[in-house]
Each structure stands twice: as C-alpha cells, then as structure tokens.
Design an enzyme around this catalytic site. Structure first.
Site, PDB file in Angstrom:
ATOM      1  N   LYS A 179       1.225   4.126  -3.030  1.00 40.73           N
ATOM      2  CA  LYS A 179       1.005   5.553  -2.796  1.00 40.73           C
ATOM      3  C   LYS A 179       2.245   6.367  -3.173  1.00 40.73           C
ATOM      4  CE  LYS A 179      -3.203   5.893  -1.033  1.00 40.73           C
ATOM      5  NZ  LYS A 179      -4.242   6.766  -1.619  1.00 40.73           N
ATOM      6  N   TYR A 226       0.832  -1.200   0.000  1.00 44.61           N
ATOM      7  CA  TYR A 226       0.000   0.000   0.000  1.00 44.61           C
ATOM      8  C   TYR A 226       0.869   1.253   0.000  1.00 44.61           C
ATOM      9  CZ  TYR A 226      -3.193   3.532   1.983  1.00 44.61           C
ATOM     10  OH  TYR A 226      -3.925   4.661   2.235  1.00 44.61           O
TER      11      TYR A 226
END
Length: 318
Positions: free
Chosen positions: A150, A146
């Site tokens: 990002k 994750y």
C-alpha cells in the site's frame, strides 16, 4: 459523469455505489453511468441512471485495459488482497496490491485523459519505530507485506499525479467495522466478527485482550468520505495527495460495550476469548494513535460513536 469502481463487489464498493446512486451527482455533474468491476461479477445497485458490471482482474494488465474506458471521469481503486492473505501469499499480494494499482495507473497514462483516481490505502502503512501520535506527515514504516504494498502504491499515486497522468487522491482507511458478510482473511477480520456474529446469534472468537486499542470507521461513513474525497478540488490537496481518512480509537471492551448498549447483554455472551499468536503478531505492529487533520479540513469525518457503527449494521446489513 461516468464513474468506475474497481472493487465494486466488496463491502465498501457496494456502499459507495449506493451512496453515489442516492446523490446522483459528483463533482458538479449529473452521474450518467457507474461501472462496478471486480474479480467476480459484482451485484448491481438500484440507481436512476445506467449501472454496468464487469469482471476485472487488476493483476492482469489486459483485463484492466478492457475495463477502464476512455470516458471514465472518476475511477475508484478499492480492489486489494487483504492483510493476512497478503502476508501468507507474498506473490499474490504483490500481484494484486502492487502490480494491480500500477496496471490501473498505466492504463490511465495511456489514455491521456487524466481521470480523477481515488485510491484506498490503509493504516497498515504505519508501524515500527514511527513516533506517536501519527498523522499525514508521519514516515511510512509498514511492518507487513500488505502495508508495504500500500505504501508503494501511495508513492505511485503521487508521482503519476505530479506527471499529469491522473488527478490522484489516496486515503488510508481505518479498520472498517462493523462489516457485513462472512469473515475474510484480513488480520483485522475479528474486529467485525466479534460483533457481527453475536448480533446474529452465533459464537465468535476474539484473539486479543479486551484492552486492545485500534482505529475504526463504519462502512457507511467510509463511503460518504470517498464521495467527498473525489470532489475535493485538486488545488486544495497540496503536494502530497495521500492522507489519513478520519476514524476514532476504541478498545475491544468499548466495542463490546457499544454493542451491549444498542442490542442488550445477550450478544456479548457469545464471544469466546482465545489467543491466536499469528493474528496478534500482525495486529500488534499496527498503530492506533492516529490523527487525520488534513482530511478533516477537507470535509471528511469520523463516526460520532461506535454505537452508531452497530446501529448502521443493524439498519442496513443484518
């Protein structure tokens, strides 16, 4: 002024739409329309202007092209697969958190209108061997899929801005607490549930020790900051368009003490302490000694106390 909120069905998207509806103006212009888009049709909000809702799958370039209109002046890109889910389902995380932003940016490039794009990144981009304290110029060293997704999206925001395809700005969100609704698959979900559930008379599990430190912001303050973030002049943003959104660092014990100060001693009795190694593995790699000097200079801010976070939940969401 036409605004599109991708991820408009989520907690932050709904708070943001409500804040914009109250304000009525953005970037010196009256708001004519807000479009709320999400993977399922978002709930509309009350506003003195047009509110539209759309279903959009950001992992599907065709769906994105059908959602972003030629006359969208400001696009908020909030949609994402949360941390725990992106870690366990790598393909889904890549499709939504990496290819999703790329689909949005490519649609903006094809339109040639250079809209303002406000992207929500995460403090999960920090980690590993980066030296504390952390700030806007710290190296990104994510320790989860994750966080990696990002971080890559941040680079894309900067490059598409440099090329003149968008007027981008990205903000690394602290953990947003107290979030309304039900627990989700984010590794940080317990940081709301250990407060939200007891405040509603329901038992909750805390998977870490009470001295665990983390960096927090309320949903209300996050929405206010996103409004300000869209209004900052491009000339004030500098060469790196992505920065840390302000928050404050508290321990789990301080969160519980804040809840007790606002709501009395009974809710805290509903917290059960139970080690969850997989959650602990993910969150222990997150950093908490974080400073948001650039965003603060631009007018964004943090909550004054975690008691405020609890009060906002009780006033707006419980």
């Amino acid at each position: 002024m036409n605004i599109l909120i991708i991820g408009g069905g989520g907690v932050v998207g709904q708070k943001l739409a409500t804040a914009l509806a109250r304000k009525g103006r953005l970037r010196g212009k009256d708001i004519a329309r807000i479009t709320l888009a999400d993977i399922v049709s978002p709930a509309p909000v009350n506003a003195p202007f047009s509110i539209e809702t759309k279903v959009c799958d950001i992992a599907d370039a065709t769906s994105v092209a059908e959602t972003i209109a030629q006359d969208d002046d400001v696009i908020y890109l909030l949609a994402a697969i949360v941390s725990g889910q992106a870690e366990t389902d790598f393909d889904l995380g890549m499709n939504v958190n990496l290819h999703g932003p790329l689909n949005v940016l490519e649609r903006c490039r094809a339109l040639g209108t250079c809209p303002v794009v406000v992207f929500t990144s995460s403090i999960a981009v920090y980690g590993g061997e980066v030296t504390d304290p952390l700030g806007d110029h710290s190296n990104l060293n994510p320790q989860t899929s994750y966080g990696g997704q990002k971080a890559i999206a941040e680079i894309l925001i900067n490059d598409y801005t440099r090329k003149g395809f968008i007027d981008g700005r990205g903000f690394r969100l602290p953990t947003i607490s107290v979030r309304p609704g039900k627990a989700n698959l984010a590794a940080s979900s317990f940081m709301s549930s250990i407060l939200r559930e007891p405040l509603n008379g329901v038992e909750a599990v805390c998977p870490v020790d009470d001295n665990f430190l983390h960096y927090y912001l309320s949903p209300r303050k996050c929405a206010e900051n996103l409004v300000i973030g869209a209004e900052v002049a491009a000339s004030d943003l500098g060469m790196n368009r992505c920065m840390q959104m302000p928050g404050r660092t508290w321990s789990i014990r301080q969160l519980i003490d804040a809840m007790t100060a606002v709501a009395g001693p009974e809710p805290a009795k509903l917290i059960r302490w139970e080690d969850q190694p997989e959650v602990r593995r993910i969150v222990s790699g997150w950093k908490w000694d974080i400073h948001a000097d650039k965003a603060e200079r631009l007018g964004l801010g943090a909550d004054d106390s975690f008691e405020d976070n609890v009060r906002y939940y009780l006033e707006e969401d419980k």
